[in-house]
Design an enzyme around this catalytic site. Sequence first.
Site, PDB file in Angstrom:
ATOM      1  N   ASP A  17       0.888  -1.166   0.000  1.00 20.70           N
ATOM      2  CA  ASP A  17       0.000   0.000   0.000  1.00 20.70           C
ATOM      3  C   ASP A  17       0.923   1.212   0.000  1.00 20.70           C
ATOM      4  OD1 ASP A  17      -1.616   2.140   0.458  1.00 20.70           O
ATOM      5  OD2 ASP A  17      -2.620   1.305   2.214  1.00 20.70           O
ATOM      6  N   SER A  55       0.814  12.751 -15.238  1.00 23.31           N
ATOM      7  CA  SER A  55      -0.302  12.737 -16.192  1.00 23.31           C
ATOM      8  C   SER A  55      -0.285  14.071 -16.932  1.00 23.31           C
ATOM      9  CB  SER A  55      -1.629  12.598 -15.426  1.00 23.31           C
ATOM     10  OG  SER A  55      -2.740  12.821 -16.275  1.00 23.31           O
ATOM     11  N   TYR A 101      -7.851  15.371  -8.820  1.00 24.76           N
ATOM     12  CA  TYR A 101      -6.891  14.486  -9.496  1.00 24.76           C
ATOM     13  C   TYR A 101      -5.779  15.332 -10.125  1.00 24.76           C
ATOM     14  CZ  TYR A 101      -5.125  11.008 -12.847  1.00 24.76           C
ATOM     15  OH  TYR A 101      -4.318  10.161 -13.581  1.00 24.76           O
ATOM     16  N   LYS A 117      -1.675  15.362  -9.503  1.00 29.09           N
ATOM     17  CA  LYS A 117      -0.669  15.105 -10.549  1.00 29.09           C
ATOM     18  C   LYS A 117       0.281  16.303 -10.730  1.00 29.09           C
ATOM     19  CE  LYS A 117      -1.754  10.861 -11.438  1.00 29.09           C
ATOM     20  NZ  LYS A 117      -0.811   9.759 -11.135  1.00 29.09           N
TER      21      LYS A 117
HETATM   22  P1  NAD Z   1      -5.436   1.186 -12.974  1.00 27.41           P
HETATM   23  O1  NAD Z   1      -6.534   1.531 -12.033  1.00 27.41           O
HETATM   24  O2  NAD Z   1      -5.749   0.297 -14.122  1.00 27.41           O
HETATM   25  O3  NAD Z   1      -4.193   0.550 -12.197  1.00 27.41           O
HETATM   26  C1  NAD Z   1      -3.720   1.130 -11.014  1.00 27.41           C
HETATM   27  C2  NAD Z   1      -3.137   0.054 -10.127  1.00 27.41           C
HETATM   28  O4  NAD Z   1      -2.700   0.690  -8.919  1.00 27.41           O
HETATM   29  C3  NAD Z   1      -4.171  -1.011  -9.723  1.00 27.41           C
HETATM   30  O5  NAD Z   1      -3.649  -2.304  -9.953  1.00 27.41           O
HETATM   31  C4  NAD Z   1      -4.400  -0.749  -8.233  1.00 27.41           C
HETATM   32  O6  NAD Z   1      -4.668  -1.924  -7.475  1.00 27.41           O
HETATM   33  C5  NAD Z   1      -3.076  -0.119  -7.817  1.00 27.41           C
HETATM   34  N1  NAD Z   1      -3.203   0.703  -6.612  1.00 27.41           N
HETATM   35  C6  NAD Z   1      -4.191   1.580  -6.307  1.00 27.41           C
HETATM   36  N2  NAD Z   1      -3.993   2.097  -5.086  1.00 27.41           N
HETATM   37  C7  NAD Z   1      -2.839   1.543  -4.612  1.00 27.41           C
HETATM   38  C8  NAD Z   1      -2.117   1.674  -3.399  1.00 27.41           C
HETATM   39  N3  NAD Z   1      -2.535   2.470  -2.406  1.00 27.41           N
HETATM   40  N4  NAD Z   1      -0.963   0.969  -3.256  1.00 27.41           N
HETATM   41  C9  NAD Z   1      -0.535   0.139  -4.239  1.00 27.41           C
HETATM   42  N5  NAD Z   1      -1.198  -0.041  -5.394  1.00 27.41           N
HETATM   43  C10 NAD Z   1      -2.338   0.658  -5.575  1.00 27.41           C
HETATM   44  O7  NAD Z   1      -4.863   2.599 -13.467  1.00 27.41           O
HETATM   45  P2  NAD Z   1      -3.865   2.977 -14.671  1.00 27.41           P
HETATM   46  O8  NAD Z   1      -4.676   3.661 -15.705  1.00 27.41           O
HETATM   47  O9  NAD Z   1      -3.005   1.851 -15.029  1.00 27.41           O
HETATM   48  O10 NAD Z   1      -3.020   4.117 -13.928  1.00 27.41           O
HETATM   49  C11 NAD Z   1      -1.666   3.953 -13.535  1.00 27.41           C
HETATM   50  C12 NAD Z   1      -1.084   5.333 -13.288  1.00 27.41           C
HETATM   51  O11 NAD Z   1      -1.175   6.098 -14.487  1.00 27.41           O
HETATM   52  C13 NAD Z   1      -1.824   6.144 -12.224  1.00 27.41           C
HETATM   53  O12 NAD Z   1      -0.905   6.889 -11.475  1.00 27.41           O
HETATM   54  C14 NAD Z   1      -2.694   7.067 -13.039  1.00 27.41           C
HETATM   55  O13 NAD Z   1      -3.046   8.245 -12.346  1.00 27.41           O
HETATM   56  C15 NAD Z   1      -1.798   7.337 -14.217  1.00 27.41           C
HETATM   57  N6  NAD Z   1      -2.475   7.801 -15.423  1.00 27.41           N
HETATM   58  C16 NAD Z   1      -3.479   7.090 -15.992  1.00 27.41           C
HETATM   59  C17 NAD Z   1      -4.081   7.561 -17.137  1.00 27.41           C
HETATM   60  C18 NAD Z   1      -5.215   6.830 -17.823  1.00 27.41           C
HETATM   61  O14 NAD Z   1      -5.844   7.411 -18.713  1.00 27.41           O
HETATM   62  N7  NAD Z   1      -5.501   5.580 -17.480  1.00 27.41           N
HETATM   63  C19 NAD Z   1      -3.661   8.777 -17.700  1.00 27.41           C
HETATM   64  C20 NAD Z   1      -2.622   9.479 -17.103  1.00 27.41           C
HETATM   65  C21 NAD Z   1      -2.029   8.981 -15.956  1.00 27.41           C
END
Ligand code: NAD
Length: 262
Positions: A64, A144, A157, A161
């Site tokens: 976590d 992001s 959010y 970021k």
């Molecule tokens: P996702 O929800 O598919 O995956 C996120 C993972 O993080 C999950 O497996 C979840 O279990 C894990 N997680 C959540 N809280 C946690 C914690 N406290 N400790 C450990 N693990 C934890 O999301 P994603 O789209 O793969 O996003 C990954 C990163 O990319 C994030 O930081 C997100 O903000 C960033 N991001 C995503 C997007 C998008 O469009 N999907 C765009 C820009 C940035």
Amino acid sequence: MQDSLKDRSIIVTGSGRGIGEAMVRGLADAGARVVVADIQHDLAGKVADGINGAGGKAVALEVDVTSRESVRAMIAATVEKYGRLDVMFNNAGIAQVKPFLDITEDDWHKVMDVNGLGVLIGMQEAVRQMKSQGGGGKIVNTASIAGKQGYEPLAHYCASKFAVVALTQAAARAFGGDGICVNAICPGVVATDMWKLIDKGFKDEGLTSRDNEAFENFSSGILLGRPSHSDDLVGVSRFLASSASDYMTGQSLVVDGGMVLV
Ligand code: NAD
């Protein structure tokens, strides 16, 4: 670039699925020894099994990122397994879509805890380990395009970021003298499960990414004509983990198909 990743010890948080999963698989394919770290241990286990089954080197750990004790235990287990920590990806994050006036204190704290505090703790503990190894190392944070521009209805959010981008710059200034490079990746709109969760108050409930209205709205106007797949982030993650980026620090690289032109 691939050669310099061979046998590197790399942690990717939030790599049980989505962008982190693509990154950790891509790094393992390039020869790195990886830690698949996630709060959802079952997901992390499946990803690690897949990597090991394909001849790579992976271990799954539950973490976590908001808990210093948990992050310390993850790094200690990594060092026990691989002997050192070369690269730390602070990728775990959560999102929520809410109109500006509806964001509650609870919403703010949840998002800032994982995305802001989680990255701060991850960097602090990685730096301590890297310094104890004599310095050197790389930290890569997932920010992001929401860390470059404010968007409605994602204000909290976006704030989290922007915090990641600021923490990246501050840590780069603080630890450049130790040979530790700190950079961030700014994805655009990536088709992951995050888009199933953000309208649902963080709970894993059934929408597909393509059904999601916010996803559709944010995807319009991308210069390359499509939203991102998680695999679109693999190249930049390999680059920032490898010696190819040894003279880069404090940067936040936008990889968004042309949404934000900065
Ligand atoms: P996702 O929800 O598919 O995956 C996120 C993972 O993080 C999950 O497996 C979840 O279990 C894990 N997680 C959540 N809280 C946690 C914690 N406290 N400790 C450990 N693990 C934890 O999301 P994603 O789209 O793969 O996003 C990954 C990163 O990319 C994030 O930081 C997100 O903000 C960033 N991001 C995503 C997007 C998008 O469009 N999907 C765009 C820009 C940035």
